[in-house]
Design a protein around this motif. Structure first.
Motif, PDB file in Angstrom:
ATOM      1  N   CYS A 103       8.926  -7.490  -7.774  1.00  0.00           N
ATOM      2  CA  CYS A 103       7.787  -7.793  -6.358  1.00  0.00           C
ATOM      3  C   CYS A 103       6.494  -7.871  -6.564  1.00  0.00           C
ATOM      4  N   GLN A 117       7.566 -12.144  -7.431  1.00  0.00           N
ATOM      5  CA  GLN A 117       7.098 -13.019  -5.701  1.00  0.00           C
ATOM      6  C   GLN A 117       6.586 -13.252  -5.839  1.00  0.00           C
ATOM      7  N   TYR A 149      -0.444  -3.902  -5.841  1.00  0.00           N
ATOM      8  CA  TYR A 149       1.105  -3.679  -6.249  1.00  0.00           C
ATOM      9  C   TYR A 149       1.203  -1.882  -7.276  1.00  0.00           C
ATOM     10  N   SER A 153       8.538  -4.434   2.787  1.00  0.00           N
ATOM     11  CA  SER A 153       8.190  -5.458   2.249  1.00  0.00           C
ATOM     12  C   SER A 153       8.556  -6.310   3.813  1.00  0.00           C
ATOM     13  N   THR A 157       5.654  -7.298   4.993  1.00  0.00           N
ATOM     14  CA  THR A 157       4.581  -7.275   4.440  1.00  0.00           C
ATOM     15  C   THR A 157       3.995  -8.908   5.138  1.00  0.00           C
ATOM     16  N   GLY A 158       5.943  -9.260   4.526  1.00  0.00           N
ATOM     17  CA  GLY A 158       6.239 -10.375   5.197  1.00  0.00           C
ATOM     18  C   GLY A 158       5.562 -11.676   6.836  1.00  0.00           C
ATOM     19  N   ARG A 174       0.875  -4.956   0.632  1.00  0.00           N
ATOM     20  CA  ARG A 174       0.872  -4.873  -0.816  1.00  0.00           C
ATOM     21  C   ARG A 174       1.339  -3.212  -1.206  1.00  0.00           C
ATOM     22  N   GLN A 201       3.947  -0.690  -0.287  1.00  0.00           N
ATOM     23  CA  GLN A 201       5.215  -1.603  -0.850  1.00  0.00           C
ATOM     24  C   GLN A 201       4.957  -0.748  -1.973  1.00  0.00           C
ATOM     25  N   ARG A 208       6.770 -15.535   2.613  1.00  0.00           N
ATOM     26  CA  ARG A 208       6.671 -14.028   3.364  1.00  0.00           C
ATOM     27  C   ARG A 208       8.325 -14.283   3.443  1.00  0.00           C
ATOM     28  N   PHE A 219       9.567 -11.447   0.641  1.00  0.00           N
ATOM     29  CA  PHE A 219       9.283 -10.629   1.084  1.00  0.00           C
ATOM     30  C   PHE A 219       9.860 -10.552   2.199  1.00  0.00           C
ATOM     31  N   TRP A 220      11.146 -10.766   3.114  1.00  0.00           N
ATOM     32  CA  TRP A 220      12.267 -10.266   3.762  1.00  0.00           C
ATOM     33  C   TRP A 220      13.665 -10.353   2.848  1.00  0.00           C
ATOM     34  N   THR A 275      13.733  -9.290   0.018  1.00  0.00           N
ATOM     35  CA  THR A 275      13.713  -8.233  -0.800  1.00  0.00           C
ATOM     36  C   THR A 275      13.964  -7.293   0.181  1.00  0.00           C
TER      37      THR A 275
END
Length: 827
Positions: free
Chosen positions: A371, A374, A401, A436, A439-440, A454, A457, A514, A517-518, A520
């Protein structure tokens, strides 16, 4: 009362509630019938007083039994209604400790420990029962002593003893008793009957910080402290014929053999005797062969427990205190004699399940770093899509983060200690998956919302890491296997970072960042399901109705708020400047809250940070780790920036250049596991700091046009050795210094230091960069400045570690000289 440890449902009763269950123990076929050496049942105080523990109602409620419905232990589908089977018994007694409030309380503890407390306790109970009208003038119990814990061999290692100890330890506090003391019977002393007890308790195991005896070691890890030795804790005198009957040793023949070899001795009264070793005896029997009588004086060790501390927990045992009835009932103490194997957290797993367990738990570390990777790899692309190229603002994408990872880890371990580590693990995976995914979608709402998402997350890994480490710390005792497992766990950090960076770069260049994140979110959901399937529920002891003070809500608020404010100030100052009032006010308020937090933790009975374990060595170790990982965070971000911005590589190309980390990280993990056992944590920590320092030195001084295979490659090859050595060595130090119920807190402290140091390091580096890059006109100069800061931090870690190693060697040399002098004097 129902007690659920996840794998079994136990019934916990007092002898007052279910006296009929005690009848089971009179059956010679019952597993607990012959749990002790036969001769201990002949001790006069046992014969005279032990039956009073259940006969007197005021004492019966201090005796505990754990039973299980026999239906759980049978495959017979028609066995409904079968009676309960007793699988564990714990006995304790309140007594009067005369010198408890004196200047030296230990001095007034009796030399005849077990015999004295049971005699004293029964007499007090009888006096108070007989003279109730004038009881105000009588002595009352002011302390609690453990007497025994017996566990069916089939159920050893399944949390039964832990549940009994938990219930009794909590009860001491509820009864307003002032102390809990136990005349402990060392588990392995019977294997060394000719060694004096005073010498035996000084023995250490493979790790010189831990006592050799597992039961004594367990007491100390639970917060107990040794007060003194009870040399005559249990006394038994009997004829040679009786000793022969109890032990199977012909005392007359044995004494004749010893006399024939010149082994007879004379005591201070002029009586001749021989020492006969018996099975289960902590010391030999002194047999006076002319009189035909043998005397056994069993030594125990007086240990006092701090009853204000949260008790030992394993995981997910639910004890409903309301079912005990009146809260005025005294419900026990810790334990004297452990009738089961040394109390360790044993979990039966097949090799396949163990591998899957280690893999899933280690992936928490990989996902934490993934994370971070990324965002760091496609940092410029994300910044452009959010409308900013300002390096100070862009640094927040990573720092926000790390901020919450490092902050919420502090309290996540305690939540695991209270609610169950597996439960928090599953919740953490769900949280990481949800945020996650959210966030996307933040690309359309600007950088502020992205930073907020973030930060949320980051709470997910904060929940995962300490609880994964706590499970490993409780399952694996100190030793080679634990070192290797923690080495594997640590190796996942660089591997996770690289793969996170690779896939994020791939998505960013071919589609949209993005999607990383998806992805993840999906992986986190799968790992949450695997956690449910393959992570065992450890035997635990916690109250079903959790007291708020055990969560340390006040400490949690102060600690989290202080860490957030200090971190915010350090990372925001490079953007707006220190002259802005809210930056220095945030810093001042944060520091004040942290000072108040540490003061509060010293006083609260259920601290987030177990201060008693924060010895000088531990504090210095944490300082070393802080310097090392601050350097590592700077290396991680600015090496990517150097490769992408200065050398013009794409995010995917830069991520590919980091691939050697995976290979070297795995090699470092394997090597570190063996080195920890052979060199010790301090030397391993030294080479970790050297790897951090030399690694960032290589890339920090690398010319722009130099080939990747020169200093850049060497840097990428070296730094994983630092990460995979510093993390497991510091974690082992903290894990071994903390009692079992604070394993989650131990993991939290290490990871708080690591992640918080990374975030603070990035803030400091951004400050240096912004001050010397000439308004972003000389980017390379700013990067060099950040690298030099990282080199300095790494060098600080080396210096501190060298000081610790030299100090350690000096102490060892002094001990060696002292031992040589003692040998010379004796010879």
């Amino acid at each position: 009362m129902m007690v659920d440890n996840g794998s079994h449902q136990y019934q916990l009763y007092t002898a007052q509630e279910r006296p009929n269950l005690l009848d089971h123990l009179a059956n010679p076929k019952h597993p607990l019938y012959n749990i002790w050496p036969k001769f201990l049942d002949q001790v006069p105080t046992v014969i005279k007083y032990e039956k009073e523990l259940t006969r007197i109602p005021e004492l019966a409620r201090f005796q505990y039994l754990i039973a299980i419905n026999e239906l759980e232990n049978t495959d017979n589908e028609h066995s409904e209604g079968r009676e309960l089977k007793v699988i564990g018994v714990a006995k304790s007694i309140p007594f009067y400790w005369p010198g408890l409030r004196g200047a030296n309380p230990a001095a007034s503890l009796p030399e005849n420990g077990w015999d004295a407390v049971i005699t004293n306790g029964v007499k007090l109970a009888k006096d108070l029962r007989r003279d109730r009208k004038s009881s105000s003038n009588l002595l009352r119990p002011n302390a609690l002593s453990g007497l025994s814990v017996m566990v069916d061999p089939v159920f050893r290692g399944k949390g039964v003893a832990e549940i009994l100890i938990q219930a009794m330890k909590d009860a001491a506090t509820d009864a307003n008793l002032e102390a809990l003391v136990i005349p402990v019977r060392p588990t392995w002393k019977s294997q060394h009957p000719t060694t004096s007890i005073s010498e035996y308790i000084k023995w250490t195991g493979e790790n010189e910080k831990n006592l050799y005896d597992p039961w004594l070691r367990k007491h100390l890890r639970l917060g107990g402290k040794v007060l003194k030795i009870a040399n005559r804790s249990m006394l038994l005198e009997a004829t040679g014929v009786e000793w022969t009957e109890w032990t199977g040793i012909d005392f007359e023949d044995e004494s004749a053999k010893i006399i024939g070899s010149g082994g007879e001795r004379i005591d201070i009264d002029g009586r001749f005797y021989v020492s006969i070793i018996i099975s289960g005896g902590l010391v030999p029997v002194r047999y006076y062969f002319k009189e035909g009588k043998g005397m056994y004086q069993e030594p125990n060790v007086w240990v006092q427990h701090d009853i204000t501390q949260s008790p030992n927990g394993s995981e997910d045992a639910h004890i409903d205190k309301t079912t005990f009835g009146s809260t005025n009932n005294i419900k026990g103490s810790n334990t004297l004699k452990m009738a089961e194997d040394p109390p360790t957290m044993k979990v039966e797993l097949s090799r396949t399940c163990e591998v899957l367990m280690i893999t899933v738990l280690s992936l928490t570390q990989a996902m934490q770093e993934a994370c971070l990777g990324q965002v760091i790899a496609p940092l410029r692309i994300i910044g452009e899509s959010l409308g900013t190229a300002n390096p100070e603002k862009v640094s927040w994408f990573a720092a926000s983060y790390s901020l919450t990872v490092g902050t919420f880890i502090l309290i996540a371990g305690r939540w695991g200690d209270v609610y169950g580590h597996k439960n928090i693990l599953i919740f953490g995976w769900v949280w990481l998956s949800v945020w996650s995914f959210v966030t996307g979608f933040s690309i359309d709402s600007g950088q502020t919302l992205f930073n907020i998402c973030r930060a949320f997350q980051g709470i997910g890994p904060a929940l995962l890491i300490p609880n994964a480490i706590a499970i490993l710390g409780r399952i694996y005792p100190p030793g080679r296997k634990k070192n290797i497992v923690f080495g594997i766990f640590g190796s996942m950090a660089p591997a996770g970072f690289v793969f996170g960076a690779l896939f994020a770069s791939l998505f960013a260049q071919l589609s949209s960042w993005r999607w990383s994140f998806w992805a993840t979110a999906g992986v986190s959901g799968i790992l949450g399901f695997l956690t449910h399937l393959y992570i065992p529920i450890l035997p635990a002891t916690r109250m079903k109705k959790i007291k708020k003070e055990k969560l340390d809500l006040v400490g949690s608020v102060m600690g989290v708020a202080g860490l957030v404010l200090v971190n915010f100030a350090w990372n925001q100052a490079p953007i707006v400047g220190w002259y802005q009032p809210y930056t220095y006010i945030s810093l001042a308020c944060g520091l004040l809250l942290l000072i108040l937090f540490f003061l509060y933790e010293l006083k609260t009975p259920y601290p987030l940070v177990y201060m008693r374990s924060l010895t000088g060595e531990v504090v210095i170790t944490l300082g070393i780790v802080s310097a090392g990982f601050a350097s590592f965070g700077i290396w991680e971000l600015y090496t990517f920036n150097f490769i992408e911005v200065i050398r013009g590589s794409s995010p995917l190309s830069a991520s590919a250049q980091f691939l050697p980390i995976v290979v070297f990280g795995f090699a470092a993990a394997v090597v570190t596991g063996f080195l920890l056992e052979r060199l010790g944590s301090n030397l391993v920590l030294l080479y970790a700091m050297i790897a951090f320092t030399v690694g960032i030195l290589f890339v920090g001084t690398a010319p722009v046009d130099e080939t990747y295979w020169c200093r850049t490659f060497l840097s990428i090859a070296l730094v994983p050795w630092g990460v995979d050595a510093a993390f497991p060595s510091s974690t082992v130090v903290l894990s071994d210094s903390m009692p079992d119920e604070h394993q989650g807190a131990a993991a939290s402290i290490v990871n708080t230091i690591i992640n918080y140091s990374i975030s603070i390091g990035l803030g400091l580096a951004a400050t240096v960069e912004s001050e010397i890059n000439d308004g972003n006109r000389n980017i390379l100069r700013g990067y060099r400045g950040a690298f030099y800061l990282g080199i300095g931090l790494g060098a600080l870690g080396v210096i501190l570690t060298l000081a610790v190693v030299i100090s350690e060697r000096y102490r060892l040399s002094k001990k060696m000289v002292a031992k040589i002098q003692i040998v010379e004097i004796r010879t």
